[in-house]
Design an enzyme around this catalytic site. Sequence first.
Site, short mmCIF file in Angstrom:
data_model
loop_
_atom_site.label_atom_id
_atom_site.label_comp_id
_atom_site.label_asym_id
_atom_site.label_seq_id
_atom_site.Cartn_x
_atom_site.Cartn_y
_atom_site.Cartn_z
N ARG A 66 0.71 -27.28 27.33
CA ARG A 66 -0.70 -27.01 27.65
C ARG A 66 -1.03 -27.63 29.00
O ARG A 66 -1.44 -28.79 29.08
CB ARG A 66 -1.61 -27.56 26.56
CG ARG A 66 -1.31 -27.01 25.20
CD ARG A 66 -2.25 -27.55 24.12
NE ARG A 66 -1.72 -27.22 22.81
CZ ARG A 66 -1.81 -26.01 22.25
NH1 ARG A 66 -2.43 -25.04 22.89
NH2 ARG A 66 -1.29 -25.78 21.07
N CYS A 114 -4.13 -22.82 20.07
CA CYS A 114 -4.51 -22.04 21.26
C CYS A 114 -5.75 -21.20 20.99
O CYS A 114 -6.60 -21.04 21.88
CB CYS A 114 -3.36 -21.13 21.68
SG CYS A 114 -1.86 -22.01 22.15
#
Length: 220
Positions: free
Chosen positions: A126, A50
Site C-alpha cells: 500500500r 482495499c
Amino acid sequence: MEHLGRMPLLGERFPEMEVKTTHGMKKLPDDYAGKWFVLFSHPGDFTPVCTTEFVAFAKKAEAFRALNTELIGLSVDQVFAHIKWTEWIREKLGVPIPFPIIADELGRVAQALGMIHPGKGTNTVRAVFIVDDKGILRLVMYYPQEVGRSVDEILRALKALQVSDAHKVALPENWPNNELLGDKVIIPPAGTEDLARERLEAAKRGELECFDWWFCCKKL
C-alpha cells in the site's frame, strides 16, 4: 514508460509514464500539470481492506479536489477487473468511485515506483505518493498489505505540504492538532547569530512565540 533503475526520491520529478486507467490513457505527471495528485496502490481488486480504503478515498474525493488535488489508484490487475470491482462497490455499497485506477498487470509502474517488496509477496504494497503541481514528488508512505491506510492522515499531510509551501514554515507533529503548539506553525530555525537575536526581539514584541531562538512559532 521510461525505465528506471531505482525508485524516485523526494524532491525529484515524478517519472514520466503513460498508463492505462479506467478513465482512459493518462500521461503522468503531465496530464496533471498545475494540479497536485495522490497516487496510491493496493495489492489487488476484490480484497476487503482495499475496498474499505477505496470507499474512504471516494468519500473524501471532494476534500482533495478542494486542495487542487486529484486521486489515482493502482494495482497489478487488468482494467476489466478494476471496472468490475468499482461497479461492485457502487452497486453493493452505494459509493461511486470518481477517480481513475491504473491497470498495471505487468507490474511495470509498480516496479518503477518501488511498490513491489519481495519480502511481502508479488503484489503491490500500500504505497502513497503525493506529487505537487510542478510534478515533483513530495511525500511517500508505505503500508503492508495487512494494514489499511488512514485517508485522513493522507489529507492532513497534503494540507501540511501546501501550507508549508505557501508560508515557508514547518509543521509540528499532528498539525493542526499538536499537543504542544496547537495549530501554530514553526518558523525555520535561525541560521545566523543576528537572526537568532532578531527572533528573540520579535518574541519580546509579541510577534512570535519562542521557547528559545531556535524554536519559534506563530499562528497564521
